[in-house]
Design a protein around this motif. Structure first.
Motif, short mmCIF file in Angstrom:
data_model
loop_
_atom_site.label_atom_id
_atom_site.label_comp_id
_atom_site.label_asym_id
_atom_site.label_seq_id
_atom_site.Cartn_x
_atom_site.Cartn_y
_atom_site.Cartn_z
N LYS A 1 42.80 125.60 21.10
CA LYS A 1 43.46 125.12 19.84
C LYS A 1 43.74 123.66 20.17
N HIS A 2 43.72 123.14 21.13
CA HIS A 2 44.44 121.73 21.39
C HIS A 2 43.64 120.62 20.75
N TRP A 3 42.35 120.56 20.44
CA TRP A 3 41.66 119.65 20.07
C TRP A 3 41.36 119.62 18.33
N ASP A 4 41.98 119.63 17.48
CA ASP A 4 41.71 119.85 16.27
C ASP A 4 41.29 118.71 15.40
N LYS A 5 39.79 118.58 15.10
CA LYS A 5 39.17 117.62 14.68
C LYS A 5 39.89 117.32 13.26
N ILE A 6 40.13 118.39 12.42
CA ILE A 6 40.52 118.30 10.96
C ILE A 6 42.03 117.55 11.07
N LEU A 7 43.18 118.10 12.07
CA LEU A 7 44.24 117.44 12.09
C LEU A 7 44.09 115.96 12.39
N VAL A 8 43.30 115.58 13.23
CA VAL A 8 43.17 114.05 13.48
C VAL A 8 42.76 113.49 12.28
N SER A 9 41.70 113.93 11.62
CA SER A 9 41.12 113.17 10.61
C SER A 9 42.05 112.99 9.31
N GLU A 10 43.06 114.06 9.28
CA GLU A 10 44.12 114.05 8.18
C GLU A 10 45.43 113.29 8.71
N ALA A 11 45.48 112.60 10.01
CA ALA A 11 46.77 112.12 10.27
C ALA A 11 47.04 110.97 9.65
N ALA A 12 48.41 110.88 9.22
CA ALA A 12 48.82 109.82 8.56
C ALA A 12 49.79 108.97 9.08
N GLY A 13 50.19 107.82 9.07
CA GLY A 13 51.42 107.07 9.34
C GLY A 13 51.07 106.10 10.36
N ILE A 14 51.59 105.02 10.45
CA ILE A 14 51.31 103.86 11.60
C ILE A 14 52.86 103.56 12.00
N PRO A 15 52.86 102.86 13.21
CA PRO A 15 54.20 102.94 13.98
C PRO A 15 55.02 101.97 12.99
N TRP A 16 54.72 101.04 12.17
CA TRP A 16 55.54 100.43 11.38
C TRP A 16 55.44 100.71 10.02
N ALA A 17 54.92 101.90 9.63
CA ALA A 17 55.12 102.44 8.37
C ALA A 17 54.78 104.03 8.34
N ARG A 18 55.77 104.80 8.74
CA ARG A 18 55.51 106.36 9.21
C ARG A 18 54.84 107.27 7.93
N ARG A 19 54.95 106.57 6.95
CA ARG A 19 54.49 107.38 5.69
C ARG A 19 53.07 106.91 5.13
N GLU A 20 52.21 105.89 5.77
CA GLU A 20 51.26 105.27 5.42
C GLU A 20 50.32 106.25 5.29
N GLY A 21 49.40 106.32 4.28
CA GLY A 21 48.24 107.27 4.05
C GLY A 21 48.61 108.77 3.81
N ALA A 22 49.90 108.97 3.55
CA ALA A 22 50.33 110.51 3.57
C ALA A 22 49.79 111.08 2.38
N SER A 23 49.49 112.33 2.46
CA SER A 23 48.75 113.14 1.26
C SER A 23 49.69 113.44 0.32
N ASP A 24 50.83 113.82 0.68
CA ASP A 24 51.93 114.32 -0.37
C ASP A 24 53.16 113.99 0.14
N THR A 25 53.84 112.60 -0.07
CA THR A 25 54.89 112.20 0.03
C THR A 25 55.90 112.87 -0.75
N LYS A 26 55.74 113.09 -2.07
CA LYS A 26 56.67 113.67 -2.88
C LYS A 26 57.13 114.96 -2.53
N ALA A 27 56.53 115.91 -1.97
CA ALA A 27 56.72 116.94 -1.17
C ALA A 27 57.65 116.78 -0.26
N LEU A 28 57.57 115.76 0.62
CA LEU A 28 58.49 115.58 1.71
C LEU A 28 59.55 115.02 1.29
N GLU A 29 59.46 114.02 0.41
CA GLU A 29 60.86 113.31 -0.05
C GLU A 29 61.94 114.32 -0.88
#
Length: 168
Positions: free
Chosen positions: A131-159
């Motif tokens: 289970k170490h290499w999950d293509k779906i998790l990689v494709s859904e990964a959001a955030g960049i070093p200078w904007a941690r929530r960039e591209g997030a799918s559900d930021t309202k749920a997190l906030e």
């Protein structure tokens, strides 16, 4: 300075080859996760590349070798979200699955990427090898070093602190 660039570029190429071996494709520099790969390559160069003096940059600065835990870039693992007072019920699960995006040098934590963005955490649990290499998790990964929530799918749920279901 050029030598430093060459060293980091070597780490980037090595991690790109490892990514290709694990996921069957090369990572595009246009992908959000590529920014994390560059950041992690810099961390590896500073902490593990042995210079002509026989020391790493970390050893020259601290007088000791780096002893922290480092996972392989892109590895899917479990991470535990820290409890924030009044934010999340203790009855809700705090362990989530994410992609290892590197080491946070200021806090000593691990950076994990999910569809909600990047999280810096202290506690990590490895998954079974298959289970170490999950293509779906990689494709859904959001955030960049200078904007941690960039591209997030559900930021309202997190906030809002409401529970978010992340399948295993």
């Amino acid at each position: 300075v050029e030598k430093g660039h060459d060293i980091v570029a070597g780490f980037v190429r090595t991690m790109q080859n490892q990514f290709h071996r694990n996921f069957g494709r090369y990572m595009s520099p246009a992908e959000r996760i590529f920014a994390w790969l560059l950041r992690h390559a810099k961390f590896l160069a500073n902490n593990f590349h042995v210079r002509r003096s026989g020391q790493t940059a970390y050893y020259a600065l601290k007088g000791d070798s780096f002893k922290g835990q480092v996972l392989q870039f892109g590895d899917a693992s479990l991470f535990r979200l820290p409890m924030e007072k009044g934010k999340v019920s203790k009855a809700l699960p705090r362990w989530r699955r994410g992609i290892y995006g590197g080491h946070h040098e200021q806090t000593g934590g691990h950076i994990f990427l999910t569809n909600l963005g990047a999280e810096v955490v202290r506690e990590v649990a490895r998954l079974p090898r298959e289970k170490h290499w999950d293509k779906i998790l990689v494709s859904e990964a959001a955030g960049i070093p200078w904007a941690r929530r960039e591209g997030a799918s559900d930021t309202k749920a997190l906030e809002s602190g409401r529970p978010v279901s992340i399948p295993f």
